[in-house]
Write a protein that holds these residues in place. Structure first.
Motif, PDB file in Angstrom:
ATOM      1  N   TYR A 340       0.830  -1.203   0.000  1.00  0.00           N
ATOM      2  CA  TYR A 340       0.000   0.000   0.000  1.00  0.00           C
ATOM      3  C   TYR A 340       0.868   1.258   0.000  1.00  0.00           C
ATOM      4  O   TYR A 340       1.941   1.294   0.597  1.00  0.00           O
ATOM      5  CB  TYR A 340      -0.899   0.050   1.243  1.00  0.00           C
ATOM      6  N   ASP A 341       0.328   2.292  -0.671  1.00  0.00           N
ATOM      7  CA  ASP A 341       0.956   3.619  -0.572  1.00  0.00           C
ATOM      8  C   ASP A 341       0.678   4.136   0.831  1.00  0.00           C
ATOM      9  O   ASP A 341      -0.057   3.544   1.583  1.00  0.00           O
ATOM     10  CB  ASP A 341       0.312   4.599  -1.562  1.00  0.00           C
ATOM     11  N   ARG A 342       1.197   5.277   1.109  1.00  0.00           N
ATOM     12  CA  ARG A 342       0.935   5.961   2.377  1.00  0.00           C
ATOM     13  C   ARG A 342       1.333   5.136   3.595  1.00  0.00           C
ATOM     14  O   ARG A 342       0.575   4.982   4.554  1.00  0.00           O
ATOM     15  CB  ARG A 342      -0.555   6.370   2.475  1.00  0.00           C
ATOM     16  N   GLN A 343       2.534   4.530   3.519  1.00  0.00           N
ATOM     17  CA  GLN A 343       3.072   3.886   4.719  1.00  0.00           C
ATOM     18  C   GLN A 343       3.340   4.996   5.728  1.00  0.00           C
ATOM     19  O   GLN A 343       3.737   6.104   5.372  1.00  0.00           O
ATOM     20  CB  GLN A 343       4.368   3.130   4.382  1.00  0.00           C
ATOM     21  N   VAL A 344       3.108   4.701   6.979  1.00  0.00           N
ATOM     22  CA  VAL A 344       3.293   5.700   8.039  1.00  0.00           C
ATOM     23  C   VAL A 344       4.754   5.668   8.485  1.00  0.00           C
ATOM     24  O   VAL A 344       5.332   4.586   8.606  1.00  0.00           O
ATOM     25  CB  VAL A 344       2.362   5.380   9.234  1.00  0.00           C
ATOM     26  N   ASP A 345       5.354   6.847   8.682  1.00  0.00           N
ATOM     27  CA  ASP A 345       6.771   6.781   9.020  1.00  0.00           C
ATOM     28  C   ASP A 345       6.998   6.312  10.460  1.00  0.00           C
ATOM     29  O   ASP A 345       6.129   6.416  11.324  1.00  0.00           O
ATOM     30  CB  ASP A 345       7.535   8.060   8.649  1.00  0.00           C
ATOM     31  N   ASP A 346       8.220   5.783  10.644  1.00  0.00           N
ATOM     32  CA  ASP A 346       8.473   5.039  11.875  1.00  0.00           C
ATOM     33  C   ASP A 346       8.344   5.893  13.132  1.00  0.00           C
ATOM     34  O   ASP A 346       7.849   5.441  14.161  1.00  0.00           O
ATOM     35  CB  ASP A 346       9.855   4.383  11.806  1.00  0.00           C
ATOM     36  N   GLU A 347       8.764   7.146  13.010  1.00  0.00           N
ATOM     37  CA  GLU A 347       8.704   8.020  14.189  1.00  0.00           C
ATOM     38  C   GLU A 347       7.253   8.238  14.638  1.00  0.00           C
ATOM     39  O   GLU A 347       6.937   8.222  15.820  1.00  0.00           O
ATOM     40  CB  GLU A 347       9.338   9.361  13.817  1.00  0.00           C
ATOM     41  N   GLU A 348       6.396   8.409  13.616  1.00  0.00           N
ATOM     42  CA  GLU A 348       4.966   8.590  13.901  1.00  0.00           C
ATOM     43  C   GLU A 348       4.408   7.329  14.581  1.00  0.00           C
ATOM     44  O   GLU A 348       3.661   7.397  15.561  1.00  0.00           O
ATOM     45  CB  GLU A 348       4.240   8.867  12.568  1.00  0.00           C
ATOM     46  N   LYS A 349       4.789   6.174  14.032  1.00  0.00           N
ATOM     47  CA  LYS A 349       4.308   4.908  14.610  1.00  0.00           C
ATOM     48  C   LYS A 349       4.746   4.797  16.067  1.00  0.00           C
ATOM     49  O   LYS A 349       3.955   4.416  16.930  1.00  0.00           O
ATOM     50  CB  LYS A 349       4.915   3.710  13.863  1.00  0.00           C
ATOM     51  N   THR A 350       6.004   5.146  16.325  1.00  0.00           N
ATOM     52  CA  THR A 350       6.524   5.030  17.693  1.00  0.00           C
ATOM     53  C   THR A 350       5.737   5.930  18.640  1.00  0.00           C
ATOM     54  O   THR A 350       5.331   5.503  19.722  1.00  0.00           O
ATOM     55  CB  THR A 350       8.019   5.399  17.744  1.00  0.00           C
ATOM     56  N   GLY A 351       5.484   7.175  18.204  1.00  0.00           N
ATOM     57  CA  GLY A 351       4.739   8.123  19.039  1.00  0.00           C
ATOM     58  C   GLY A 351       3.353   7.585  19.368  1.00  0.00           C
ATOM     59  O   GLY A 351       2.905   7.617  20.517  1.00  0.00           O
ATOM     60  N   ARG A 352       2.670   7.040  18.341  1.00  0.00           N
ATOM     61  CA  ARG A 352       1.318   6.512  18.575  1.00  0.00           C
ATOM     62  C   ARG A 352       1.367   5.294  19.485  1.00  0.00           C
ATOM     63  O   ARG A 352       0.521   5.140  20.379  1.00  0.00           O
ATOM     64  CB  ARG A 352       0.663   6.133  17.237  1.00  0.00           C
ATOM     65  N   LEU A 353       2.359   4.452  19.273  1.00  0.00           N
ATOM     66  CA  LEU A 353       2.455   3.246  20.106  1.00  0.00           C
ATOM     67  C   LEU A 353       2.622   3.626  21.576  1.00  0.00           C
ATOM     68  O   LEU A 353       1.964   3.060  22.455  1.00  0.00           O
ATOM     69  CB  LEU A 353       3.637   2.376  19.640  1.00  0.00           C
ATOM     70  N   LEU A 354       3.478   4.612  21.830  1.00  0.00           N
ATOM     71  CA  LEU A 354       3.711   5.014  23.224  1.00  0.00           C
ATOM     72  C   LEU A 354       2.441   5.563  23.858  1.00  0.00           C
ATOM     73  O   LEU A 354       2.124   5.261  25.007  1.00  0.00           O
ATOM     74  CB  LEU A 354       4.848   6.036  23.303  1.00  0.00           C
ATOM     75  N   ARG A 355       1.708   6.368  23.077  1.00  0.00           N
ATOM     76  CA  ARG A 355       0.463   6.934  23.630  1.00  0.00           C
ATOM     77  C   ARG A 355      -0.550   5.838  23.926  1.00  0.00           C
ATOM     78  O   ARG A 355      -1.209   5.833  24.966  1.00  0.00           O
ATOM     79  CB  ARG A 355      -0.136   7.949  22.654  1.00  0.00           C
ATOM     80  N   LEU A 356      -0.679   4.899  22.994  1.00  0.00           N
ATOM     81  CA  LEU A 356      -1.631   3.803  23.194  1.00  0.00           C
ATOM     82  C   LEU A 356      -1.216   2.952  24.390  1.00  0.00           C
ATOM     83  O   LEU A 356      -2.042   2.603  25.248  1.00  0.00           O
ATOM     84  CB  LEU A 356      -1.700   2.940  21.920  1.00  0.00           C
ATOM     85  N   GLN A 357       0.081   2.654  24.470  1.00  0.00           N
ATOM     86  CA  GLN A 357       0.537   1.786  25.559  1.00  0.00           C
ATOM     87  C   GLN A 357       0.379   2.465  26.911  1.00  0.00           C
ATOM     88  O   GLN A 357       0.093   1.811  27.912  1.00  0.00           O
ATOM     89  CB  GLN A 357       1.991   1.344  25.316  1.00  0.00           C
ATOM     90  N   ASP A 358       0.538   3.772  26.911  1.00  0.00           N
ATOM     91  CA  ASP A 358       0.356   4.509  28.146  1.00  0.00           C
ATOM     92  C   ASP A 358      -1.081   4.324  28.666  1.00  0.00           C
ATOM     93  O   ASP A 358      -1.308   4.010  29.836  1.00  0.00           O
ATOM     94  CB  ASP A 358       0.664   5.992  27.875  1.00  0.00           C
TER      95      ASP A 358
END
Ligand code: SAH
Length: 451
Positions: A340-358
């Motif tokens: 798929y196009d529009r892969q999300v960049d890794d930094e963005e993924k990391t930020g979202r993961l941390l917020r969700l895990q929190d």
């Protein structure tokens, strides 16, 4: 499932004289049973192989051989590629071939080239495996279903584990009876898509998972039943009713939702939207009010916007999970979403993961704290890190620690919960409660080491 598969490999190898060892350095054979679900898991295999190679070389210096093998889904997905990257490997074989291990070993010891077996053989693996052997644990896994036909666009499972297959109910019941006769009192039914179980029943009937759970609950001595992992769209009324009617079915359910955004769920090909999931949780909680829920989440699926992610946080907030697994989307070779196009960049993924895990961690801790002061039945099946400490599982799956009580190993005992932490509970067994222990401890109760 890999833990279960490793135990089955050990069963196949026992007649050849192999025993489990926790010391790889002088082992005659080391099998890495691998996972291909995310890139990180797959890459770990190669670093581990590098380490094991040292042991193999050392052994070779003394004129002895070590068979080094890669099993499981990395083997299935990468096949020859494993030999190309690690030419010192002797055998590479996929999850459907474990019953053919003796043949493979014979070939590997005769020839100098590597042995590759990544077929999906026509004969059913389960028919050709020896019966699950005596176990020295009280809690056992039992595979009832394997493979997946769902084709979530992120997932490699349909390609590595193959098409869905359910074992006949009588085979599952026979395995369960044997396990219980060996001292097991908790069984976790396994399948990639376990709640789509549709095994052959008596006559021409097919049994669903709810029916199977009812039949298992009749086995004397089987105190606890669990199952994992479920696909939300396949939860049927019979299964919901089993949560209401079968006390042995534990009040904990791992039900992966992946995302709270309908747009993303659609792009994932999940066949449920966020309202279906909410409704399902309502029905399950109506059937079993103390049901504790766990889930899986993927953040940063291609095209996931801030707004999509916010909907995941909303859903978590609303439902409340007692524990969860959350992952950054990992593109897997051969799956549609990797293209798929529009892969999300890794930094963005990391930020979202941390917020969700929190958020998830807060929910988990607050659930654990809410149990302080309550009394829960705990199945003690592990020794703790500290001398004289026992660890068991509550009905809701948390590890529960107590000090002392060595005589309670292998039993289900009422425990008064004194403290709730991020990932576990601590409690104590009072004298009078101690008398309520059920079941005899097994003869030789020690932690099982998987191959
Ligand atoms: N139904 C399966 C799911 C296995 S994978 C089973 O339990 O056997 C476990 C979890 O890994 C999934 O629910 C999903 O959240 C996550 N996962 C799978 N593929 C992924 C990928 N490509 N990237 C990130 N996470 C993934």
């Amino acid at each position: 499932m890999n833990v279960y598969d490793s135990a089955r490999m050990a069963d196949v190898l026992a007649p050849l004289g192999y025993e489990l060892s926790d010391q790889p350095d002088d082992a005659d054979m080391v099998i890495l049973n691998t996972c291909h679900i995310r890139e990180k898991a797959a890459e770990k295999v190669y670093s581990e192989l590098g380490r094991l190679r040292q042991f193999k070389n050392k052994k070779a210096e003394t004129g002895e051989a070590m068979i080094l093998a890669v099993a499981g889904c990395v083997a299935q997905a990468e096949g020859e590629e494993v030999f190309a990257r690690a030419p010192f490997i002797d055998m590479v074989f996929g999850p459907q071939t474990y019953h053919r291990l003796p043949e493979m070993i014979a070939k590997a010891t005769r020839s100098s080239g590597g042995v590759l077996d990544i077929d999906f053989p026509a004969e059913a693996k389960f028919d050709s495996l020896p019966a699950a052997s005596g176990t020295d644990t009280r809690s056992a896994f039992l595979t009832v279903q394997e493979g997946c036909d769902k084709f979530c666009t992120f997932c490699v499972v349909p390609y590595t584990r193959g098409a869905e297959f359910s074992r006949p109910a009588k085979d599952v019941l026979a395995d369960a009876r044997r396990l219980v006769a060996d001292g097991v009192c908790e069984i976790t039914l396994l399948g990639q898509n376990v709640n789509n179980y549709h095994g052959e029943g008596p006559g021409t009937q097919e049994w669903g998972l709810g029916r199977l759970i009812h039949a298992l609950a009749e086995i004397d001595g089987l105190a606890r039943i669990r199952y994992t992992t479920s696909y939300p769209a396949d939860v049927d009324d019979e299964l919901i009713a089993a949560h209401r009617d079968v006390p042995a079915l534990m009040p904990f359910l791992h039900l992966p939702v992946q995302s709270g955004s309908d747009r993303i769920l659609k792009a994932m090909n999940r066949r449920h939207d966020s309202s279906d999931y909410r409704r399902l949780v309502e029905q399950l909680r109506a059937a079993r009010p103390d049901l504790a829920l766990s889930s899986d989440f993927i953040v940063g699926f291609p095209g996931e916007t801030d707004d999509d992610f916010a909907q995941t946080l909303n859903l978590v907030d609303e439902i409340g999970f007692v524990q969860a697994y959350s992952f950054k989307y990992s593109p897997r070779p051969g799956t549609p979403a990797a293209e798929y196009d529009r892969q999300v960049d890794d930094e963005e993924k990391t930020g979202r993961l941390l917020r969700l895990q929190d958020l998830l961690n807060k929910q988990q801790r607050s659930f654990n704290e809410s149990l302080v002061g309550k009394t829960l039945p705990v199945l003690f099946d592990r020794h703790g890190r500290f001398e004289d400490q026992l660890v068991g599982r509550s009905p809701y799956m948390q590890p529960v620690h107590i000090d002392g009580g060595a005589n309670l190993f292998g039993r289900i005992v009422d425990v008064h919960i004194k403290a709730g932490f991020a990932n576990s509970l601590a409690g104590e067994v009072s004298e009078s409660i101690g008398g309520a222990a059920t079941g005899e401890p097994p003869n030789d109760a020690k932690e099982r080491i998987s191959a």
